[in-house]
Design a protein around this motif. Structure first.
Motif, mmCIF file in Angstrom:
data_model
loop_
_atom_site.group_PDB
_atom_site.id
_atom_site.type_symbol
_atom_site.label_atom_id
_atom_site.label_comp_id
_atom_site.label_asym_id
_atom_site.label_seq_id
_atom_site.Cartn_x
_atom_site.Cartn_y
_atom_site.Cartn_z
ATOM 1 N N SER A 282 -45.999 26.077 22.642
ATOM 2 C CA SER A 282 -44.802 26.054 21.820
ATOM 3 C C SER A 282 -45.173 25.718 20.380
ATOM 4 O O SER A 282 -46.312 25.334 20.092
ATOM 5 C CB SER A 282 -43.819 25.007 22.351
ATOM 6 N N HIS A 283 -44.200 25.880 19.487
ATOM 7 C CA HIS A 283 -44.433 25.540 18.079
ATOM 8 C C HIS A 283 -44.917 24.097 17.942
ATOM 9 O O HIS A 283 -45.950 23.826 17.319
ATOM 10 C CB HIS A 283 -43.121 25.740 17.311
ATOM 11 N N ARG A 284 -44.185 23.194 18.555
ATOM 12 C CA ARG A 284 -44.551 21.783 18.483
ATOM 13 C C ARG A 284 -45.863 21.511 19.212
ATOM 14 O O ARG A 284 -46.685 20.708 18.748
ATOM 15 C CB ARG A 284 -43.430 20.934 19.070
ATOM 16 N N GLY A 285 -46.071 22.181 20.344
ATOM 17 C CA GLY A 285 -47.305 21.987 21.095
ATOM 18 C C GLY A 285 -48.529 22.417 20.323
ATOM 19 O O GLY A 285 -49.567 21.752 20.356
ATOM 20 N N ALA A 286 -48.423 23.539 19.592
ATOM 21 C CA ALA A 286 -49.542 24.011 18.782
ATOM 22 C C ALA A 286 -49.860 23.024 17.669
ATOM 23 O O ALA A 286 -51.029 22.722 17.390
ATOM 24 C CB ALA A 286 -49.224 25.387 18.195
ATOM 25 N N VAL A 287 -48.810 22.497 17.022
ATOM 26 C CA VAL A 287 -49.017 21.538 15.935
ATOM 27 C C VAL A 287 -49.666 20.260 16.453
ATOM 28 O O VAL A 287 -50.621 19.741 15.858
ATOM 29 C CB VAL A 287 -47.674 21.220 15.237
ATOM 30 N N LEU A 288 -49.170 19.741 17.575
ATOM 31 C CA LEU A 288 -49.732 18.515 18.134
ATOM 32 C C LEU A 288 -51.179 18.724 18.588
ATOM 33 O O LEU A 288 -52.006 17.808 18.480
ATOM 34 C CB LEU A 288 -48.873 18.032 19.304
ATOM 35 N N THR A 289 -51.484 19.916 19.094
ATOM 36 C CA THR A 289 -52.864 20.217 19.477
ATOM 37 C C THR A 289 -53.786 20.180 18.269
ATOM 38 O O THR A 289 -54.889 19.623 18.319
ATOM 39 C CB THR A 289 -52.939 21.599 20.148
ATOM 40 N N ILE A 290 -53.334 20.747 17.163
ATOM 41 C CA ILE A 290 -54.150 20.740 15.940
ATOM 42 C C ILE A 290 -54.249 19.327 15.377
ATOM 43 O O ILE A 290 -55.288 18.936 14.830
ATOM 44 C CB ILE A 290 -53.573 21.725 14.906
ATOM 45 N N TYR A 291 -53.183 18.533 15.530
ATOM 46 C CA TYR A 291 -53.275 17.127 15.146
ATOM 47 C C TYR A 291 -54.401 16.440 15.922
ATOM 48 O O TYR A 291 -55.192 15.665 15.358
ATOM 49 C CB TYR A 291 -51.968 16.395 15.456
ATOM 50 N N ALA A 292 -54.464 16.713 17.234
ATOM 51 C CA ALA A 292 -55.486 16.090 18.077
ATOM 52 C C ALA A 292 -56.880 16.527 17.645
ATOM 53 O O ALA A 292 -57.812 15.712 17.580
ATOM 54 C CB ALA A 292 -55.250 16.450 19.544
ATOM 55 N N ILE A 293 -57.030 17.812 17.322
ATOM 56 C CA ILE A 293 -58.323 18.314 16.856
ATOM 57 C C ILE A 293 -58.700 17.644 15.541
ATOM 58 O O ILE A 293 -59.850 17.223 15.336
ATOM 59 C CB ILE A 293 -58.278 19.848 16.691
ATOM 60 N N SER A 294 -57.732 17.530 14.648
ATOM 61 C CA SER A 294 -57.979 16.883 13.362
ATOM 62 C C SER A 294 -58.364 15.414 13.551
ATOM 63 O O SER A 294 -59.257 14.899 12.860
ATOM 64 C CB SER A 294 -56.739 16.997 12.473
ATOM 65 N N ALA A 295 -57.704 14.744 14.491
ATOM 66 C CA ALA A 295 -58.034 13.342 14.773
ATOM 67 C C ALA A 295 -59.448 13.209 15.327
ATOM 68 O O ALA A 295 -60.168 12.249 14.998
ATOM 69 C CB ALA A 295 -57.027 12.755 15.758
ATOM 70 N N LEU A 296 -59.869 14.168 16.150
ATOM 71 C CA LEU A 296 -61.241 14.153 16.676
ATOM 72 C C LEU A 296 -62.249 14.345 15.551
ATOM 73 O O LEU A 296 -63.301 13.694 15.523
ATOM 74 C CB LEU A 296 -61.412 15.248 17.728
ATOM 75 N N PHE A 297 -61.935 15.227 14.619
ATOM 76 C CA PHE A 297 -62.792 15.386 13.442
ATOM 77 C C PHE A 297 -62.866 14.072 12.662
ATOM 78 O O PHE A 297 -63.943 13.659 12.210
ATOM 79 C CB PHE A 297 -62.258 16.490 12.533
#
Length: 370
Positions: A282-297
């Motif tokens: 979903s729109h929100r799911g995609a954004v939260l996934t990228i947030y998680a990737i950014s946090a891992l970085f």
């Protein structure tokens, strides 16, 4: 620590008050985003929301940040880039005009003394570079990061959230380094961005537009230079990790378009957020996934800063990150669905291992029968 909290809180409060006012201004002057084939939203949306981020940053800057020459350069350069973004949000500037504005903003901050003057190498002491080289290197970094943040501004809350995570990580590393100047700037920028994000997260009530995307990219580029130009060893890998999502997405977009024999500036729907949406998120799911990737970085950046004095640990960490980044890009199709060299290699290795295991089992059965 109280000063950082006050700076963050004031910027946050101002953004919360200013964003609805900027929304009304955007609608009144016609600074709106009209949907098209490439965009996800379906209705006309006010943009120019980055003006609220800029105003919050300005107040926090004037009240909390020491007024050094470089600080004034950041302020003036940021004002130039915000003006360019605002004009684009209202009048749709040409790419050349926007690039010219970015170059002017970069020249301003360089003229006030911000330059990359030393290149650190993993297995050496590094070397100094003269002003003839330091100026173009600094400007190239600022323009590249500014555009990278602008390119990921494709979903509600995406650019603002990723920028906030990068800023928060830079704030943590700056405090670990004892760099209070950069930490104060990060606290102000973080508060301004988070206040705006309240109205920008899905479903968004306002877009940041180029005013916000260019301003955030510019500030992150400048702060990353200030925060790490004195650090040894992997000092230029750390800011790359802080900005891992926008920089990697931009890098793979360039590679993808080169492989497909398309101009680098050609638009497409194969950015990270597009790929996640195509997988069914979903729109929100995609954004939260990228947030998680950014946090891992961001976590990787902190770990690399802590481990940079232990050469083999830092080297292994960077190697693992590079392999994981390439593997993730191939799985998601960021390079294109035909270009997956690492996955093909891993499949060949798996097939070969299976063949060896089957041959070993057959050999054991044969010997046992005998």
């Amino acid at each position: 620590m109280a000063t950082y909290g006050f700076a963050w809180g004031l910027a946050l409060a101002i953004a919360l008050v200013a964003t609805p006012l900027v929304k009304e201004l955007a609608l009144r002057i016609g600074a709106v985003d009209v949907p098209n084939a490439r965009k996800v939203h379906r209705g006309v949306m006010p943009r120019l929301g980055g003006l609220a981020i800029y105003l919050s940053f300005v107040v926090g800057f004037l009240l909390f940040v020491p007024k050094t020459p470089i600080a004034w350069g950041i302020f003036l350069g940021g004002s130039v880039i915000a003006l360019v973004g605002a004009l684009d949000d209202r009048y749709q500037l040409s790419p050349k005009a926007k690039l010219l504005g970015q170059l002017v903003a970069a020249f301003v901050v360089v003229a006030f003394g911000l330059r990359v003057t030393f290149i650190n190498l993993p297995f050496d002491d590094g070397f100094s570079i003269g002003w003839l080289l330091s100026i173009p290197v600094t400007i190239l970094w600022i323009v590249a990061v500014t555009n990278a943040v602008n390119l990921i501004d494709g979903l509600d809350g995406l650019a603002a959230g990723v920028s906030a995570i990068a800023t928060a990580t830079l704030l943590v590393v700056s405090l670990l380094m004892g760099n209070t100047f950069v930490a104060l700037l990060c606290a102000v920028l973080l508060g301004a961005t988070m206040g705006f994000l309240v109205f920008n997260f899905h479903p968004a009530k306002i877009f940041m537009g180029d005013t916000g995307a260019l301003f955030l990219g510019f500030q992150l580029a400048v702060l990353s230079i200030m925060g790490f130009k004195q650090v040894t060893l992997f000092s230029y890998v750390i800011p790359m990790l802080l900005l891992g999502v926008p920089l990697s997405d931009t890098f793979f977009a360039i590679v993808r378009r080169k492989l497909n024999k398309k101009p680098i500036s050609a638009a497409d729907k194969s950015h990270l957020h597009h790929c996640l949406l195509s997988l069914g998120l979903s729109h929100r799911g995609a954004v939260l996934t990228i947030y998680a990737i950014s946090a891992l970085f961001g976590l990787s950046a902190v770990l690399l800063y802590q481990a940079q004095t232990v050469l083999w640990v830092a080297t292994m960490l960077v190697a693992v990150l590079v392999i994981a980044l390439q593997l993730g890009a191939e799985v998601l199709g960021l390079i294109g669905y035909k270009h997956k060299p690492l996955l093909r290699f891993l499949r060949r290795v798996r097939t070969r291992v299976q063949e060896l295991m089957i041959a070993g089992v057959r050999h054991s059965r044969t010997n046992g029968w005998r």
